[in-house]
Design an enzyme around this catalytic site. Sequence first.
Site, PDB file in Angstrom:
ATOM      1  N   GLY A 192       0.781  -1.238   0.000  1.00  0.00           N
ATOM      2  CA  GLY A 192       0.000   0.000   0.000  1.00  0.00           C
ATOM      3  C   GLY A 192       0.811   1.285   0.000  1.00  0.00           C
ATOM      4  N   GLU A 244       4.074   4.009   6.242  1.00  0.00           N
ATOM      5  CA  GLU A 244       2.791   3.325   6.046  1.00  0.00           C
ATOM      6  C   GLU A 244       1.842   4.220   5.268  1.00  0.00           C
ATOM      7  OE1 GLU A 244       1.397   0.651   6.062  1.00  0.00           O
ATOM      8  OE2 GLU A 244       1.715  -0.602   7.823  1.00  0.00           O
ATOM      9  N   ASP A 245       1.004   3.629   4.449  1.00  0.00           N
ATOM     10  CA  ASP A 245      -0.062   4.413   3.798  1.00  0.00           C
ATOM     11  C   ASP A 245      -1.164   4.720   4.795  1.00  0.00           C
ATOM     12  OD1 ASP A 245      -0.492   1.672   3.873  1.00  0.00           O
ATOM     13  OD2 ASP A 245      -1.748   1.632   2.090  1.00  0.00           O
ATOM     14  N   ASP A 253      -4.736   1.811  10.670  1.00  0.00           N
ATOM     15  CA  ASP A 253      -6.180   1.643  10.892  1.00  0.00           C
ATOM     16  C   ASP A 253      -6.364   1.051  12.302  1.00  0.00           C
ATOM     17  OD1 ASP A 253      -8.860   0.601  10.731  1.00  0.00           O
ATOM     18  OD2 ASP A 253      -8.762   0.616   8.564  1.00  0.00           O
ATOM     19  N   LYS A 305      -6.811   6.303  11.097  1.00  0.00           N
ATOM     20  CA  LYS A 305      -8.208   6.280  11.570  1.00  0.00           C
ATOM     21  C   LYS A 305      -8.182   6.214  13.094  1.00  0.00           C
ATOM     22  CE  LYS A 305     -10.016   3.685   7.585  1.00  0.00           C
ATOM     23  NZ  LYS A 305     -10.568   2.383   7.147  1.00  0.00           N
ATOM     24  N   PHE A 365     -13.928   2.683   5.060  1.00  0.00           N
ATOM     25  CA  PHE A 365     -12.965   2.105   4.131  1.00  0.00           C
ATOM     26  C   PHE A 365     -12.663   3.069   2.986  1.00  0.00           C
ATOM     27  CE2 PHE A 365     -11.451  -0.666   0.745  1.00  0.00           C
ATOM     28  CZ  PHE A 365     -10.538  -1.444   1.452  1.00  0.00           C
ATOM     29  N   ASP A 373      -5.917  -0.354  -1.642  1.00  0.00           N
ATOM     30  CA  ASP A 373      -6.711  -1.184  -2.545  1.00  0.00           C
ATOM     31  C   ASP A 373      -7.963  -1.739  -1.907  1.00  0.00           C
ATOM     32  OD1 ASP A 373      -5.219  -3.001  -0.784  1.00  0.00           O
ATOM     33  OD2 ASP A 373      -6.028  -4.582  -2.069  1.00  0.00           O
ATOM     34  N   ARG A 431      -5.388   0.715  -6.510  1.00  0.00           N
ATOM     35  CA  ARG A 431      -4.100   1.245  -6.020  1.00  0.00           C
ATOM     36  C   ARG A 431      -3.550   2.341  -6.925  1.00  0.00           C
ATOM     37  NH1 ARG A 431      -2.197  -2.178  -1.895  1.00  0.00           N
ATOM     38  NH2 ARG A 431      -2.439  -4.396  -2.250  1.00  0.00           N
TER      39      ARG A 431
HETATM   40  O1  LIG Z   1      -3.739  -0.787  11.078  1.00  0.00           O
HETATM   41  P1  LIG Z   1      -4.222  -1.999  10.318  1.00  0.00           P
HETATM   42  O2  LIG Z   1      -5.672  -2.323  10.641  1.00  0.00           O
HETATM   43  O3  LIG Z   1      -3.331  -3.188  10.471  1.00  0.00           O
HETATM   44  O4  LIG Z   1      -4.279  -1.604   8.758  1.00  0.00           O
HETATM   45  C1  LIG Z   1      -3.207  -0.987   8.108  1.00  0.00           C
HETATM   46  C2  LIG Z   1      -2.494  -1.908   7.156  1.00  0.00           C
HETATM   47  O5  LIG Z   1      -3.426  -2.441   6.204  1.00  0.00           O
HETATM   48  C3  LIG Z   1      -2.954  -2.206   4.887  1.00  0.00           C
HETATM   49  O6  LIG Z   1      -2.155  -3.248   4.439  1.00  0.00           O
HETATM   50  P2  LIG Z   1      -2.715  -4.650   3.915  1.00  0.00           P
HETATM   51  O7  LIG Z   1      -2.527  -5.649   4.996  1.00  0.00           O
HETATM   52  O8  LIG Z   1      -4.095  -4.477   3.361  1.00  0.00           O
HETATM   53  O9  LIG Z   1      -1.697  -4.987   2.734  1.00  0.00           O
HETATM   54  P3  LIG Z   1      -1.350  -4.102   1.442  1.00  0.00           P
HETATM   55  O10 LIG Z   1      -0.510  -2.923   1.926  1.00  0.00           O
HETATM   56  O11 LIG Z   1      -0.574  -5.012   0.576  1.00  0.00           O
HETATM   57  O12 LIG Z   1      -2.642  -3.631   0.821  1.00  0.00           O
HETATM   58  C4  LIG Z   1      -2.102  -0.952   5.037  1.00  0.00           C
HETATM   59  O13 LIG Z   1      -1.147  -0.838   4.006  1.00  0.00           O
HETATM   60  C5  LIG Z   1      -1.469  -1.122   6.378  1.00  0.00           C
HETATM   61  O14 LIG Z   1      -0.253  -1.841   6.323  1.00  0.00           O
HETATM   62  O1  HPA Z   2      -9.512   1.811   4.666  1.00  0.00           O
HETATM   63  C1  HPA Z   2      -8.657   1.046   4.154  1.00  0.00           C
HETATM   64  N1  HPA Z   2      -8.557   0.880   2.802  1.00  0.00           N
HETATM   65  C2  HPA Z   2      -7.655   0.064   2.214  1.00  0.00           C
HETATM   66  N2  HPA Z   2      -6.780  -0.663   2.904  1.00  0.00           N
HETATM   67  C3  HPA Z   2      -6.814  -0.552   4.258  1.00  0.00           C
HETATM   68  N3  HPA Z   2      -6.022  -1.141   5.170  1.00  0.00           N
HETATM   69  C4  HPA Z   2      -6.435  -0.706   6.360  1.00  0.00           C
HETATM   70  N4  HPA Z   2      -7.475   0.152   6.256  1.00  0.00           N
HETATM   71  C5  HPA Z   2      -7.715   0.284   4.917  1.00  0.00           C
END
Ligand SMILES: O=P(O)(O)OC[C@H]1O[C@H](OP(=O)(O)OP(=O)(O)O)[C@H](O)[C@@H]1O
Ligand code: HPA
Length: 175
Positions: free
Chosen positions: A45, A98-99, A102, A130, A151, A158, A164
């Site tokens: 992400g 981090e993007d 959450d 968040k 979301f 994504d 993305r």
């Molecule tokens: O605080 P959290 O509830 O753990 O959510 C945040 C994480 O979720 C997403 O990654 P994901 O696991 O979806 O993988 P991705 O980056 O490959 O989309 C995002 O990039 C963070 O790493």
């Molecule tokens: O709101 C969201 N969107 C996409 N990916 C995520 N991973 C954690 N939260 C999110």
Amino acid sequence: MKIGDLEFKPFISRDEISKSVKALAARLEQDYTGKTPTFLVILNGAFMFASDLVKNYKGDCKLSFMRLASYQGTHTTGKVKAYLEAEQLKNKDIIIVEDIVDTGNSIEYLIKHLQAQNPKSYRIVSLFHKPDAYKKTYPIDYIGINIPDKFILGYGLDYDGLGRNLPDVYQLKTS
Ligand SMILES: O=P(O)(O)OC[C@H]1O[C@H](OP(=O)(O)OP(=O)(O)O)[C@H](O)[C@@H]1O
Ligand code: HPA
């Protein structure tokens, strides 16, 4: 706008994102003056955010990448796994990129993993956060934009692998 089987609406524009990224880079530049931090980019992400962040960061820095994943669809599975190890982080000033933070599950996992590697220091920069969904107590050092517990997708984030590539961020439509 339909992405996969869900409807999304425009939420944060590319201009707003760009302003936030530049402000974060400027803060980091100031705080890491005289140091050579390693940006630890959490894939997938954070790829777009990290790219724009380091382009705006004028000081010396290094880059390292790590792959985590826990989300399936629009919900966290609660389980986080490291898929690809970053190179040695010992004695380095690490900036975790981090993007989004959450629930905090991913960041908690990451911090435990990182502590075991004895970095000189570590801080977190996240473009989105968040606060209402965050279940942990660990402080997020640099936050771009706080958002409600809904979301989102776009700018690296994504929904089941889709969205993305979008330069703006969209929010899930809820009725
Ligand atoms: O605080 P959290 O509830 O753990 O959510 C945040 C994480 O979720 C997403 O990654 P994901 O696991 O979806 O993988 P991705 O980056 O490959 O989309 C995002 O990039 C963070 O790493
Ligand atoms: O709101 C969201 N969107 C996409 N990916 C995520 N991973 C954690 N939260 C999110």
